[in-house]
Design a protein around this motif. Structure first.
Motif, PDB file in Angstrom:
ATOM      1  N   ASN A   1       0.843  -1.196   0.000  1.00  0.00           N
ATOM      2  CA  ASN A   1       0.000   0.000   0.000  1.00  0.00           C
ATOM      3  C   ASN A   1       0.878   1.246   0.000  1.00  0.00           C
ATOM      4  O   ASN A   1       1.765   1.370   0.847  1.00  0.00           O
TER       5      ASN A   1
ATOM      6  N   GLU B   1       3.108   9.836  -7.354  1.00  0.00           N
ATOM      7  CA  GLU B   1       1.809   9.238  -6.991  1.00  0.00           C
ATOM      8  C   GLU B   1       0.911   8.995  -8.209  1.00  0.00           C
ATOM      9  O   GLU B   1       0.089   8.076  -8.209  1.00  0.00           O
ATOM     10  N   ARG B   2       1.108   9.801  -9.275  1.00  0.00           N
ATOM     11  CA  ARG B   2       0.251   9.639 -10.457  1.00  0.00           C
ATOM     12  C   ARG B   2       0.617   8.401 -11.274  1.00  0.00           C
ATOM     13  O   ARG B   2      -0.117   7.978 -12.159  1.00  0.00           O
TER      14      ARG B   2
ATOM     15  N   ASP C   1      -0.470   3.513 -10.198  1.00  0.00           N
ATOM     16  CA  ASP C   1      -1.421   2.534 -10.755  1.00  0.00           C
ATOM     17  C   ASP C   1      -0.840   1.841 -11.988  1.00  0.00           C
ATOM     18  O   ASP C   1      -0.891   0.616 -12.108  1.00  0.00           O
TER      19      ASP C   1
ATOM     20  N   ALA D   1       1.794  -0.922 -11.366  1.00  0.00           N
ATOM     21  CA  ALA D   1       1.453  -2.026 -10.458  1.00  0.00           C
ATOM     22  C   ALA D   1       2.207  -3.320 -10.767  1.00  0.00           C
ATOM     23  O   ALA D   1       2.725  -3.967  -9.843  1.00  0.00           O
TER      24      ALA D   1
END
Lengths: 266, 266
Positions: A2, A58-59, A62, A65
């Motif tokens: 996380n 942070e962008r 995803d 991953a």
């Protein structure tokens, strides 16, 4: 894994990433910084070194991953905005993909040679002080399946940030070992049953006539000073034929040419 | 060649050297900046391009007399203190050896091919946008006696300051020509009697089995996107065998490996 949000560039959890360029200059003593998607993928599969933490824009988390899933679940994943990343690093970090790595203990050169296969090619570097060249040589050594790289005491650190980047991460996966100052590398190589080639514009043999096979070591030195004469006298000296008026090739390019010749047709 | 002292960074006689890095980015349209002793020596003997002026650290002029004597007597030699040089260039200029050059008119690609010897090797570059790679390829092309370099419309400028420096000045001496957008380079090469090899990790033939001889062209593309499929279908595709898990070499290193293979034993 996380993401742990970081909003303060002074957050102690990301202290390892602070003022990257200044810290490059003083060395990191067992730690390193890896940057970029391809290099982090190599770190994830590096057999010896490990990631202490990751710091990612942070962008991009995803989309990354699959890469991030390659790291153990207990490696902290720090996420920050671009402005925070730039403030931590001390310069604009366009990629926004960083890892703080912990280097494994140094390998023993003699042990590395002893475990080499019968047709191993090993590269020995003398006084390679430029990180671009160091990285380029690792990239070529990995591309042509070299068993290991040995570096003498006058070489720069293959785990310096720029060397890792130019190596496309192979500095993290290809085994290397540093010789002590004054250690006799040629004797060590010969004791381990290696044929020893040294590359020099003044070499006695043209590369394209050099035969392949057996344990082979290739010695490369810095472009300007070249290799020590005493060292050359104890080895099979090899030259790459060049056009008139041109005196040398870049040492990383030289490594690629020689390694291709020694491994072609395998 | 009497040195002309310059004490004001804003002196209009040295305007060509002002803010070097910013001006790199917009291109110089027929002009270039060369830096360093070795590169200036190449400029002095370049057959087509010429120096418009020299700008040298005043403390180094005596030691550089043999180099400076290689330029025509009517080329102005400006001498300045280190602080003035740094102020003009816009960053610390450690070497303090600069030339402002005037590029010769562009060469015609077809004419360059027509005059090639029967065993000429020509390098054709597609979309090489990185100046380090461009300079490295020129250095290798010169080292192995290539006849010329052709560059397509998507390539960067070989006369950009960093490309000249990495080429060790060979970008100033090795003939090159730029193709127009949409021009069919493969047809042009075949019309001129060239065998056309294109390098790709997906190539059909292993380099070390490729025969030498005759007019030979070597096409290299950028590392990421690689070469256009249509282009590859019309050429003899060549690969360099690599270890498992490694997908490519640096394009400048590739040029060195292939050019060595094609010219070895001449």
């Amino acid at each position: 894994m996380n993401p742990i949000p970081i909003s303060d560039p002074a957050d102690p959890r990301i202290a390892a990433y602070r003022d990257i360029r200044e810290r490059d200059l003083v060395g990191r003593q067992g730690a390193f910084i890896a940057e970029g998607e391809v290099v982090l993928a190599m770190l994830a599969r590096a057999p010896r070194h490990r990631a202490a933490s990751l710091l990612i824009d942070e962008r991009r988390i995803d989309a990354l991953a699959p890469l991030l899933a390659g790291f153990p679940a207990d490696v902290p994943l720090y996420a920050a905005r671009q402005a925070v990343l730039d403030a931590v690093a001390g310069f604009p970090l366009h990629r926004g993909i960083l890892a703080h790595g912990i280097a494994a203990p140094p390998l023993d050169p003699a042990a590395l040679l002893a475990e080499a296969p019968a047709d191993a090619v090993v590269v020995l570097l003398s006084a390679i002080a430029n990180h671009d060249n160091m990285g380029g040589i690792f990239r070529n050594a990995a591309a042509f399946g070299a068993h290991a790289v040995l570096i003498d005491a006058a070489c720069c650190d293959p785990l310096y940030r720029k060397a890792i980047r130019v190596s496309v991460g192979t500095a993290l996966t290809l085994p290397f070992a540093r010789l002590s100052r004054g250690e006799d590398a040629v004797a060590m190589l010969k004791d381990a049953g290696f044929r020893v080639l040294s590359l020099s514009p003044a070499g006695a043999h043209d590369l394209h006539r050099v035969t392949r096979g057996g344990r082979t070591a290739l010695i490369l030195g810095a472009e300007g000073p070249g290799l020590d004469r005493g060292l050359m006298e104890r080895t099979e000296t090899v030259r790459i034929a060049m056009a008139a008026g041109v005196d040398s090739l870049n040492v990383a390019t030289t490594s690629g040419i020689v390694l291709h010749h020694l491994t072609a047709g395998r």
